[in-house]
Design a protein around this motif. Structure first.
Motif, PDB file in Angstrom:
ATOM      1  N   UNK A 233      88.068  33.486  53.040  1.00 19.71           N
ATOM      2  CA  UNK A 233      89.261  33.723  52.222  1.00 19.71           C
ATOM      3  C   UNK A 233      88.833  33.532  50.772  1.00 19.71           C
ATOM      4  N   UNK A 234      89.301  34.405  49.919  1.00 27.83           N
ATOM      5  CA  UNK A 234      88.931  34.312  48.504  1.00 27.83           C
ATOM      6  C   UNK A 234      89.966  33.442  47.794  1.00 27.83           C
ATOM      7  N   UNK A 235      89.510  32.351  47.200  1.00 30.79           N
ATOM      8  CA  UNK A 235      90.422  31.450  46.474  1.00 30.79           C
ATOM      9  C   UNK A 235      90.844  32.116  45.180  1.00 30.79           C
ATOM     10  N   UNK A 236      92.148  32.227  44.960  1.00 31.52           N
ATOM     11  CA  UNK A 236      92.661  32.890  43.757  1.00 31.52           C
ATOM     12  C   UNK A 236      92.609  31.966  42.543  1.00 31.52           C
ATOM     13  N   UNK A 237      92.359  32.585  41.396  1.00 28.39           N
ATOM     14  CA  UNK A 237      92.436  31.846  40.131  1.00 28.39           C
ATOM     15  C   UNK A 237      93.857  31.350  39.898  1.00 28.39           C
ATOM     16  N   UNK A 238      94.830  31.984  40.537  1.00 28.17           N
ATOM     17  CA  UNK A 238      96.227  31.576  40.385  1.00 28.17           C
ATOM     18  C   UNK A 238      96.656  30.661  41.533  1.00 28.17           C
ATOM     19  N   UNK A 239      95.671  30.018  42.180  1.00 25.76           N
ATOM     20  CA  UNK A 239      96.011  29.038  43.216  1.00 25.76           C
ATOM     21  C   UNK A 239      96.729  27.850  42.578  1.00 25.76           C
ATOM     22  N   UNK A 240      97.688  27.294  43.301  1.00 23.55           N
ATOM     23  CA  UNK A 240      98.383  26.105  42.789  1.00 23.55           C
ATOM     24  C   UNK A 240      97.622  24.828  43.162  1.00 23.55           C
TER      25      UNK A 240
END
Ligand SMILES: Cc1cc2nc3c(=O)[nH]c(=O)nc-3n(C[C@H](O)[C@H](O)[C@H](O)COP(=O)(O)O)c2cc1C
Length: 189
Positions: A127-134
């Motif tokens: 899974x690609x961790x998003x830069x907009x992860x909280x």
């Protein structure tokens, strides 16, 4: 990079059918999640996840483009050994796809980014961790085992260097750069 044992997702599903929570057993396609999600989530969160921007023109075109792609069955072939494993950037994965980066996943499910990363890893994909992860990226790497990070690269070299150093230090080894958001989409939902 060290080669990891690749699980077979098809046999995992077959053997673990009874381990699937009851409320997920009727989910036979991604679309089946939409109704329960609409009832379960606050309207704004549901709207964010399910909708695109404005009239959903690009979203509809993307779906139409995928619908035009067909799989051609080849009959009377030896299918006793089927293998979906894929090599990508020197790493072997059990499936030829991973989970795309999704910002704010922790709004839709408790600890969403970590849960997605763990699930992908258990299935032999990523899974690609998003830069907009909280969730702080360090925790998505440490608790979820995520190795792929997506970034919207800032337009200044010092900030880029600091960001990449933080991402590398956390244990990510594959960087995905999103270039198609020069301004944020008008997500009316
Ligand atoms: C709820 C949601 C959040 C997303 N957040 C991001 C993001 O933070 N970064 C990014 O690069 N793409 C983001 N995307 C785009 C996805 O990574 C992906 O490119 C897009 O959904 C198309 O793939 P699909 O057809 O599998 O949905 C997001 C998509 C959705 C639906």
């Amino acid at each position: 990079m060290a080669k990891t044992a690749v699980p077979n997702p098809v046999s995992m599903m077959r053997h673990n059918a009874s381990a699937v929570p009851r409320r997920l057993r009727g989910m036979l396609s991604l679309d089946d999640f939409e109704g329960p999600a609409r009832r379960h989530l606050p309207l704004s969160v549901f709207g964010y996840v399910s909708g695109g921007v404005e009239d959903d023109v690009t979203l509809s075109e993307n779906r139409a483009a995928f619908r035009r792609i067909g799989l051609r069955p080849r009959v009377l072939r030896d299918v006793s050994r089927r293998d979906l494993t894929t090599q990508l950037f020197g790493q072997e994965y059990a499936l030829p796809f991973g989970i795309a980066p999704m910002g704010f996943s922790a709004l839709a499910a408790f600890d969403g980014d970590v849960v997605l990363a763990k699930g992908a890893r258990a299935t032999g994909t990523f899974a690609i961790c998003s830069a907009a992860s909280l969730t702080p990226l360090e925790r998505v790497a440490a608790d979820g085992g995520s190795r792929w990070f997506q970034s919207y690269i800032p337009g200044d070299r010092d900030r880029i260097a600091a960001l990449l150093e933080r991402v590398r230090r956390a244990g990510f080894d594959t960087l995905v750069v999103t270039a198609d958001v020069p301004v944020a989409g008008n997500r009316e939902n």
